[in-house]
Design an enzyme around this catalytic site. Sequence first.
Site, PDB file in Angstrom:
ATOM      1  CG  HIS A   1      -5.608  -2.478   0.196  1.00 16.95           C
ATOM      2  ND1 HIS A   1      -5.078  -1.962  -0.956  1.00 16.95           N
ATOM      3  CD2 HIS A   1      -4.911  -1.902   1.212  1.00 16.95           C
ATOM      4  CE1 HIS A   1      -4.112  -1.104  -0.675  1.00 16.95           C
ATOM      5  NE2 HIS A   1      -3.983  -1.056   0.638  1.00 16.95           N
TER       6      HIS A   1
ATOM      7  CG  ASP B   1      -6.903  -3.158  -3.453  1.00 21.63           C
ATOM      8  OD1 ASP B   1      -7.460  -2.290  -2.754  1.00 21.63           O
ATOM      9  OD2 ASP B   1      -5.705  -3.473  -3.332  1.00 21.63           O
TER      10      ASP B   1
ATOM     11  CB  SER C   1      -0.961  -0.053   1.195  1.00 21.42           C
ATOM     12  OG  SER C   1      -1.959   0.921   1.113  1.00 21.42           O
TER      13      SER C   1
END
Length: 395
Positions: A371, A338, A170
């Site tokens: 995610h 995601d 991320s």
Amino acid sequence: MANSFSILLLVALLCVSAARTKPQSIGNVDGGICKSLVETQGYPCQEHKVTTEDGYILGLQRIPAGKSAGNETAAKLPVLLHHGILMDASAWLLNSPDKALAFILADNGFDVWLANSRGTVSSRGHKTLTPLYPAYWDWSWDQLAAYDLPALFAYVNNQTGQKLHYVGHSLGTLTALAAFSQEKLLNLLRSAALLTPIAYLGQMSSLFIRILMDLFLSEKLKLLGLHEVPNGETQELVEFICKTPGVDCSDLLATITGPNCCLSSASKAALFKNFPQSTATKNMIHLSQMVRMGTLEMYDYGNEDTNMEHYKQPTPPVYNMANIPKDVPLFLSYGGRDALSDVNDVGLLLDNLKDHDKDKLVVEYIEDYAHMDFIMSVNANQLVYDPLLAFFKLH
């Protein structure tokens, strides 16, 4: 409508709670992550401190060997793992050793280093400031790319005498990509694995985060003097909401990050023991600028004069992903569900890398991953980490 209202209410409560919260204790609790999350699993662990050029003192944990291996590290290649926003190094330790990347790397003969961004529990020190001062929080991810990563890379290199592999998740991918685009860190890098890569955020589909970003842009937050978000009481609020009848925290996580396919109840419980970690309001504003504008630029101070003071130009400089050298070994893994690292935004990044050397770029797409699956999924060891290990062994 009801769902949107409940999300908005939750975000408002988080902001109010953070505004009222007293700052956390300064500095790292000695042996915190090592003692609570690594040594308990039978692995050796060391706590290190790294000071950045702008004075921040970062906590860095080292797992020098696997559970059954010796403690000799001279021949081991170092790997630096960097977490995403509102998390810390515990992000890599949420599953059992056979399913958590940090332990898997250690058991496969790597010298594992776990980074913690400035402002998190392990990294709240500074040479002259404390988190009580607004100046301590005067940074965005620009500074993570410009100061934190170079300091961490240099420290690991000095300790090991080796170039390092890098794994980011991320925000840990965004800061690395920004640095690579400026041709920083490359002299100390072997290869980089970017899980849920973020360069662009303009097509992000998470309604929760879009509402949150809009709130953080409000001038009212500046009037409140809110420089650090979230904070101690915010975690208590999240835990309280999770215990409310009818509220399923796995659904809350899905609302924020997308419908993760394969998280265990144990890993989710471990996540919420360490989440959320603190970051700077300025960092959240910078990310919100990316969401709203779809751009990949340095922090925008909102007027040409102030931008001129900082950048000597009226608009923020752009991070050009096409400037990443074509021979940098990159492993990119992203998911079809995601809600933060949207497939269309990843597509923009891949367009910028279209001329990358084919033998130096590995792209992996997992259709049913969201995610958090990339660091928490019970089958990430097979779907993500096995290919990642194979990539590292090539470089």
